[in-house]
Write a protein that holds these residues in place. Sequence first.
Motif, PDB file in Angstrom:
ATOM      1  N   UNK A   6      36.484  17.847  33.040  1.00 33.98           N
ATOM      2  CA  UNK A   6      37.670  18.613  32.654  1.00 33.98           C
ATOM      3  C   UNK A   6      37.939  18.469  31.155  1.00 33.98           C
ATOM      4  N   UNK A   7      37.714  17.266  30.622  1.00 39.26           N
ATOM      5  CA  UNK A   7      37.922  17.067  29.190  1.00 39.26           C
ATOM      6  C   UNK A   7      36.943  17.886  28.357  1.00 39.26           C
ATOM      7  N   UNK A   8      35.693  17.930  28.789  1.00 39.40           N
ATOM      8  CA  UNK A   8      34.705  18.737  28.068  1.00 39.40           C
ATOM      9  C   UNK A   8      35.091  20.213  28.118  1.00 39.40           C
ATOM     10  N   UNK A   9      35.479  20.673  29.302  1.00 39.47           N
ATOM     11  CA  UNK A   9      35.912  22.066  29.416  1.00 39.47           C
ATOM     12  C   UNK A   9      37.137  22.325  28.546  1.00 39.47           C
ATOM     13  N   UNK A  10      38.051  21.327  28.505  1.00 38.42           N
ATOM     14  CA  UNK A  10      39.255  21.488  27.708  1.00 38.42           C
ATOM     15  C   UNK A  10      38.980  21.556  26.227  1.00 38.42           C
ATOM     16  N   UNK A  11      37.922  20.891  25.758  1.00 38.46           N
ATOM     17  CA  UNK A  11      37.594  20.966  24.327  1.00 38.46           C
ATOM     18  C   UNK A  11      37.082  22.338  23.923  1.00 38.46           C
ATOM     19  N   UNK A  12      36.530  23.053  24.887  1.00 40.87           N
ATOM     20  CA  UNK A  12      36.032  24.402  24.585  1.00 40.87           C
ATOM     21  C   UNK A  12      37.125  25.437  24.843  1.00 40.87           C
ATOM     22  N   UNK A  13      37.737  25.375  26.011  1.00 43.56           N
ATOM     23  CA  UNK A  13      38.856  26.273  26.347  1.00 43.56           C
ATOM     24  C   UNK A  13      40.028  25.396  26.762  1.00 43.56           C
ATOM     25  N   UNK A  28      46.005  23.746  31.369  1.00 44.50           N
ATOM     26  CA  UNK A  28      47.248  24.265  31.945  1.00 44.50           C
ATOM     27  C   UNK A  28      47.122  24.375  33.458  1.00 44.50           C
ATOM     28  N   UNK A  29      45.908  24.671  33.914  1.00 44.94           N
ATOM     29  CA  UNK A  29      45.657  24.782  35.360  1.00 44.94           C
ATOM     30  C   UNK A  29      45.223  23.438  35.933  1.00 44.94           C
ATOM     31  N   UNK A  30      44.415  22.696  35.167  1.00 44.36           N
ATOM     32  CA  UNK A  30      43.832  21.459  35.694  1.00 44.36           C
ATOM     33  C   UNK A  30      44.896  20.435  36.063  1.00 44.36           C
ATOM     34  N   UNK A  31      45.943  20.309  35.231  1.00 45.24           N
ATOM     35  CA  UNK A  31      46.972  19.304  35.501  1.00 45.24           C
ATOM     36  C   UNK A  31      47.765  19.619  36.772  1.00 45.24           C
ATOM     37  N   UNK A  32      48.270  20.874  36.955  1.00 40.78           N
ATOM     38  CA  UNK A  32      48.937  21.173  38.242  1.00 40.78           C
ATOM     39  C   UNK A  32      48.018  21.023  39.445  1.00 40.78           C
ATOM     40  N   UNK A  33      46.743  21.393  39.253  1.00 40.16           N
ATOM     41  CA  UNK A  33      45.786  21.227  40.355  1.00 40.16           C
ATOM     42  C   UNK A  33      45.647  19.752  40.706  1.00 40.16           C
ATOM     43  N   UNK A  34      45.583  18.894  39.683  1.00 44.90           N
ATOM     44  CA  UNK A  34      45.483  17.466  39.936  1.00 44.90           C
ATOM     45  C   UNK A  34      46.693  16.928  40.667  1.00 44.90           C
ATOM     46  N   UNK A  35      47.862  17.399  40.267  1.00 42.32           N
ATOM     47  CA  UNK A  35      49.093  16.954  40.924  1.00 42.32           C
ATOM     48  C   UNK A  35      49.107  17.405  42.387  1.00 42.32           C
ATOM     49  N   UNK A  36      48.650  18.630  42.622  1.00 40.84           N
ATOM     50  CA  UNK A  36      48.602  19.127  44.008  1.00 40.84           C
ATOM     51  C   UNK A  36      47.648  18.291  44.852  1.00 40.84           C
ATOM     52  N   UNK A  73      37.829  26.057  37.513  1.00 41.07           N
ATOM     53  CA  UNK A  73      36.583  26.728  37.114  1.00 41.07           C
ATOM     54  C   UNK A  73      36.842  28.201  36.829  1.00 41.07           C
ATOM     55  N   UNK A  74      37.605  28.832  37.707  1.00 41.15           N
ATOM     56  CA  UNK A  74      37.898  30.256  37.547  1.00 41.15           C
ATOM     57  C   UNK A  74      38.651  30.502  36.239  1.00 41.15           C
ATOM     58  N   UNK A  75      39.588  29.615  35.928  1.00 40.17           N
ATOM     59  CA  UNK A  75      40.336  29.762  34.679  1.00 40.17           C
ATOM     60  C   UNK A  75      39.409  29.678  33.470  1.00 40.17           C
TER      61      UNK A  75
END
Length: 1519
Positions: A1076-1083, A1088-1096, A1191-1193
Motif C-alpha cells: 500500500x505504501x508503494x502504491x501510495x508513493x505513485x498514486x 484515501x481508500x486504503x485507510x477506510x478499507x483497513x478500518x472496515x 486496487x480498483x482505485x
Amino acid sequence: MVVLAGWSSSWICGREDDGLTIASPCVQRTLIDCVNVLLLVAYVSVLVVACVCQRPAGRSTGGQRRRWELVVVSVCCVAAAVGYGVTGFQDATDIAGTAPYFVRVLVWIALAASLHVQPTRLAMAVAVLWWALFSLLITACNVEILAGGHGLDVEEVVAWPVNLLLLLCALGSLLQWRHGHQGTTADDNGLSEPLIHKDETVHTSELYRSGLFSQLTISWLNPLLRLGRSKALDLADIPLITGEDSAQHASQKFAKAWSRHVNDRARHRSVSSNGLALVLFKCFLGEIALTGFYALMRTLSIAVAPLLLFAFVWYSNQEERDLRTGLLLVGCLLLMKLVESLSQRHWYFDSRRTGMRIRSALMAAIFQKQLNLSSQGRKNHSAGEIVNYIAVDAYRLGDSINRLHSGWSCPLQLVFAVATLFWALKLGALPGLIPFIIFGFLNVPFAKILQGYQSKFMVAQDERLRSMSEILNSMKIIKLQSWEEKFRHVIKSLRDAEFKWLRETQLKKAYGAVMFWMSPTVVSSVMFTGTAIIGSVPLNASTLFTVLATLRVMAEPVRFLPELLTMMIQYKVSLDRIEKFLLEDEIKEEDVRRIPSDDSDSRIQVIDGNFSWSATGANLSLRNVNISISGGEKVAVCGPVGSGKSSLLYALLGEIPRVSGLVEVFGSVAYVSQNSWIQSGTVRDNILFGKPFNKERYDMAIKACALDKDIENFVHGDLTEIGQRGLNMSGGQKQRIQLARAVYNNADVYLLDDPFSAVDAHTAAVLFYDCVMTALAEKTVVLVTHQVEFLSETDRILVIEGGHVSQQGKYSELLESGTAFERLVSAHQSSITELDTNSGRENKDQGIEASDDNIMPSALHTTRQASDIKASAKGPSATFQLTEEEERGIGDLRWKPYTPSVFKLLSPLTFLFTFDRLRMVKDNKKSQWRQQFKNGGSKDYIDVSQGIFQLSGMCISQVLFACFQIMSTYWLAVAVQTDNISAALLVGAYSGISIFSCCFAYFRSLFAALLGLKASKEFFSGLMDSVFKAPMSFFDSTPVGRILTRASSDLSILDFDIPYSMAYMVTGSIQVVTTILVMGTVTWQVLVVAIPVGITMVYVQLTHSSENMKRYYVSSARELVRINGTTKAPVINYASESILGVVTIRAFSQSERFIRNNMQLIDTDATLFFHTVAGQEWVIMRVEALQFLTILTSALFLILVPPGVISPGFAGLCLSYALTLNSAQVFLTRFYSYLENYIISVERIKQYMHLPPEPPAIIPEHRPPISWPHEGRIELEDLKIRYRPNSPLVLKGISCTFAAGNKIGVVGRTGSGKSTLISSLFRLVDPAGGRILIDKLDICSIGLKDLRTKLSIIPQEPTLFRGTVRTNLDPLGLHSDQEIWEALEKCQLKTAISSTPALLDTVVSDDGDNWSVGQRQLFCLGRVLLRRNKILVLDEATASIDSATDAILQKVIRQQFSSCTVITIAHRVPTVTNSDRVMVLSYGKLLEYETPAKLLEDKQSAFSKLVAEYWANTKRNST
C-alpha cells in the motif's frame, strides 16, 4: 455499426494480410461457433431421446430459490440474442456476413431454453458442459484480442458478461448436483417415517438448502455468524452435516473400494505401497476433479495478471488515450479478480471439505479395523499407535486434497509464467531456464532428506505416545511406587529423540527458504542479462515490469513449494502407516463356527483343538483340547497360574488362532473378562450395553450381581457416571457391573473369566449362588475360577495344566482320581486349617454346620451392608458427576496466547490495533483494556518459550527483506527512465540487491524455526511437569484421551504449524503495508481508500469485542475452534477405550453398534471442522472484496490522470505491486485465521500446564531420617477422608494403632473404604481431618517421595509396563541380576522366566498382555521383595492366583517380612485369620479392631459372621 474502440467490424478478418491462420481471431471465433452448433445438436438429440423414451423429469434446481436466478440469466441470454440479431439485420445485404450472427442468435436462444429444460441427468450434463465450455472459450478469445491491443464489438461486450453468468450457472449446477441426491435421500427417508415425526426435523447446515448466489458467496453461513455475534456458540447451535459429508457415506464408499483393492492385491500378489492413495483417489474422484477445476480457473486468472499489467503500461505510455479502452482494462481487471477470488475460495473450501470426508472415512476404517484385528496385529500395533493413526495421521490427510492440487497448479503456474516471460523477452528468456531447471532439480535431494527426517520423527512420536498412553493409564501405581521422576525421564528421553528429528526438519526448511526465494531473483537476473546481450527486446518499462509481475506470480508457488514438499512427505508417511495397519490380518471368523441356537443339547464343541498365539502356529498355547458342553451345564475351569485357563476362553471366542481341530459354539455368547472393562458412561449404559431397557430383566440382573444396594447409595443411582476405565469404582464394583452386563444380555453361553477375584468372600458367594446358579440356571456357563469352594456345585470341572486339559469330570470323580485336581483342593484345605481349628468348634456348637440352607440366606442378608462407594462420596451435590466436561475458553483470546509485546513488533498491524483501542477508551473501557493486558502478559506463547529475541529477529528480518525487495524494484523504475544507465548496471544493481535480500529471508525462516523449537520444548516440558505433579484426583476425573490429545495433535500444531504461521502472518502483514505504501508513493489518492478499507477489515476480522460491538467473524470462528477442540477428544477416547475392550465387544457381537457410535462422534467433530473452514473462506472472500477497492482505485487513477504525470516505469511499479495486494491480503488473512485457530492449542495445553499440584515430593527442612521408619508403627488419629471439598466423608473418624511388626488384616464389604484407607496411607488423598503417624512422624509433614519410597504395596490390579522382566521388577535399576533372580525364585516366577531364551530380558508387551493376570500379580510381589521396606501393604494382592500359589506366597511373605508391619486387604478369609489384628470397616467407620481370636469368640461380631459365611461355603462344597 457502433464500435467500442474505433475499429470497424471487419477488422477481425480484414487485417489478415498473409491469409487466415489458426491463430487469427476470425478463425478462432468461427471455431467457437462450430463448437456451439455441435453442442446444440447434442442437446437437441438428448431432448429427442428423452421425449421418445418418455423419461420422467430429473431436473432438480434446488427449488424456488434458484428459479429467479435462472430467469435473470435466461433474460440476459435473450438480450444477447437480440444484440446479435440487430447487428445481423444491419448487414442483411451480405448473406455470408449475416449468417454467423443468426447462428449466434439461435445459439443464445437455445442456451436460454437449456437453463430450464433438462428432463434427464444426461441433458443436464450436456447443458452444463455447453455453458462452461462456451464461456471459457469466448473468454480466452476476448482476452487474446484485448491483449493484442484491439477492441471488442458492442455485441461481444454485451455477450461476454452473460457468458460469465452461464459459467456461474454451470458451477452452481455442479454444486446443486452434489447436494441434490442428498436432499433426495433425505426426502425419501422422510416419506418412510411416521407422520407423527413430521415436525421433528434435523437442524442441518444451510448449505444444503442454499441457492447459487448463496453458495458462491458462502452467505449460507450468515445465520450462524449472526448467532455467534449475539452469544457464545455451543455445540447445540451448530447445524449438522448430512449426506455425502457424513462419515457413514464416506466410510461405506471407502470400504467397498478398499475391499476391491485388497482382493486385487491378493489376486495379483502386488506389493505396491501406494494402494491407499489410489483407493482414496478413486473413491473421491468427482470431488477431487471439481476442486481441480477451481484450482485451474484460479491458476488461469493468476496467469493473466502480467498480461493485464503489460496492457496498462502500454496504455499509460500512449500520448493519445481512449478512455473507453482504459475503462475496458479496468473491467478486465475486475473480472480477473472476481474469477480469482471465487475460484480460490471454492477451491480451498471444497478441497478441505473433501479432505474432511477422507479423514472421516479413514478414521472409521481404522476404528473398524481395530475391532477385527488379529492377535498378531495387536502385537504389531499398540493401542497408542492405533490412537495415533486416528489423532495424527488421519487428521493430517484431511488437508491433503488442497496440497494435492497445489502440487500440480503451482508447477502449472510456473509454466504459464515461463511462457509469459518468453512472450515478453523472446529468446532473452532462454538463458533463465538454466537456473530454473537447476533449482528444480535441487528439490529432489532436499525432498528426500526431509522425507527421511519426517519418517524418523513419526516413528519417534509413535514411541513417545505409546509410552505416554501406558504411563498415564498406570499413573496410580507410578505414584504409589514414587516412580514419577523415572517415568518423567523416560518421556523426556523419548521426546528428545523426537525433538532431534523435529529440529533437523525445521532447520532444513530454513535452508530451503533461501533456495526458493533466490530462484526467481537469479532467474530474472539471468533473463535480463540474456535479453540485454541478445537484444531480443528493449528493456523498457512495459517489458521490465511485465517480467517482474510474472516473477511475482512465480513467487507464490515458490513460497509454498518448501511447505508443499514437506507436507507431501508427511502425507506419504501417514499413508504408508495407515495402509500397513489396514493390511494387517484380521480375526478369522472360521476359527469358531457360530451356529444359531437350536433345539439340540450341545452348546460348545471342541474337537482336537490346537491353538497358538503365534502366527506361524509354533509354541502351542493349548494342545489337544476336546470338550463337549451341553445346554444348561455349569463347567468350572481351574488350574495353576499360567496354565492356560483364560486362553481356553479366548479359544472359544476365536481370539487365539486355531491351528487345527474344530470349534463350534451354539447360540449367543456373553463374556466377562478377568480384567474388568468398563466404558465411560453411566452404570445403566454399561449394564444395558446397547440392549433395549427392560425393567424386569434389569432389576433381576443388578440384584443377582449384588449391585442393588450399591446403586441405592449412589447419588445419581444407576445414572451415576463412571470415569474412564472405571476409575471411580472399586475393583469389586467394576467386576459386578460387567457381570450384570452379561446377565442382562440374556445370552445362551456365558464365559466367565475369574469373576470373583475382585470381591470379598461374602459377595463371591452371593454372585455364585444368586447369579451363576440361579439367574443363569438355564444357561450354559464356563467359569474360570480359583475359588475351590465353589467347584463342588458345578456339573463338571476341567483341570488345565501346561496348556492341555489334564482332567475333566465331576468334583467327586476328580478327587478320587488324584493328581492335579487333588493338589489344588489340598492346598485350599490346608489354607483353611487354622480357620477350622479356631472357629470350627464354636460354629458347630451354634449349629452353623447343621443347616447350610439356613446359614446362607440369613448370614448373607443380615450382615450384608450397603457399599459406601467412591462414586457417591465424590459428589457434593446431586448435580455433580466425576468426569468433568472438558474445559474450553469462553470469549476473546485477544493476544493473550502470544504476548502483548507482539504488538510492538508487528508494527504493520499496530495502527489497526490502536484504532480499536481508541474506540474502547472512548467507550470508557480503559479498565477492561488494562485488565486484558494484565491477563494476557504472563504465560503465553512468547513468554513461556522466552522467544522474544527470535520473534524480534523474525520481524526485523522480514522488514529488511521487504525493504531490499522494494529497493530493487524502485531501482528498475528509476533506471528505466534514465538514458545514461547501461543495461549491465541496471541488471547488476537489481540482481545484487535482490540476492542480498534473500539472506534476510533465510534469517526470517531460521528465527521462526528456532522460535517454534524453543516453544515446543518449553510447552512440552511444562505440560509434562504439571501432569506428573498433578494429584491422583486429576487422573480420576480426566479421561486419558484428553491428555493424549494435548500431547499429540495439539503439540503437533505447536511443533509444525504455529511457528511458520506466525512467520507467514508477519510476512503477510508487512507485505500488505509495504504494498500500500508503494502504491501510495505513485498514486497518493489510494490512501484515501486504503485507510477506510483497513478500518472496515478491523471490524470484520481483527477488532475486539466490547459491550456494544463484537467481532462479527472471529467471535464465531473462535468458539467453533474451541468447541472443535472438545469434539476431537471424545473420538480419541472412544477409540482408545474400545481398543482395551475389543474382546468383550466382539464376544457380545456389539461391533456394529460401536462403529455407529464412532460414526456419530466423527460426524460431530467433522461438523465443527466444516463450519470452521467455511468461516475462514467467508471472511477471506469479504476481505478480498474490500481490498480490491484499493486496487480498483489505483487502477482508475492510473487511467484517469493526464498523460505524462506518471511515468510508465512508476505506473508499472505501482501496478506490479497492486496486482499482488489481494494475494498478500489473502495470505495475511488466511494465516491470521489459521493462527487464531492454532493458538487454541496453546490455550488447551496451557490449561494442563497450571494444574493444582500435589504436595511436594521432598520438603528439605522436613526430611525424615534415612532409617525411618525403623519400627513400622502406624497410628490413625480420628482419620477423616473426603475426595473433594464439601463432599461426604468416605472415612469417618478412624482411630487405631498398628503396632510395629504386626500383621493387620483389613476386611469389609466391597467399597466399604478399605482401598481409601490405603490411599490415605500413601497420601493419594490427604486427610480432611485427623492425622496418620508412622513412628510418631506425621506423614503430612514430609514430602511424598520420602513417604512413598518407604512403603511397599502390591496393588489390587497388577500393572506391568512395556519393556523387559528386568525393567518391570527394577524400574530404577537399583538391584543386581542376582538379587532379581532371588526375588523371582521367592515369588514363584523363576521357572517360567528361566525357560525363556532371553531370561531377564524377556519381553513384556503392552500392559503385560503376554503374561497371565496371576503372573502379573507375582511380578508385583517381586518388586516388593526387592525393596524390602518396613511397611508392606497387600491390596487384595492374591485375588487372581490359585489357592496353592496363594499359600506359598503367604508363607514367603511371613518369612521375608517377619519383622515388618504388613497390612492386608483380602477377600479370602484365611489370608487374614493369621493376622495379629483384624480391622473391620463398614460405611467408612471402624466397626471392629481386635485379634481374630477375640473377634471369633463374639458370635455377633461382623468378622465372626464373615468367617461363618466362608466356613459354611467351604463345608458345603466339601460335602
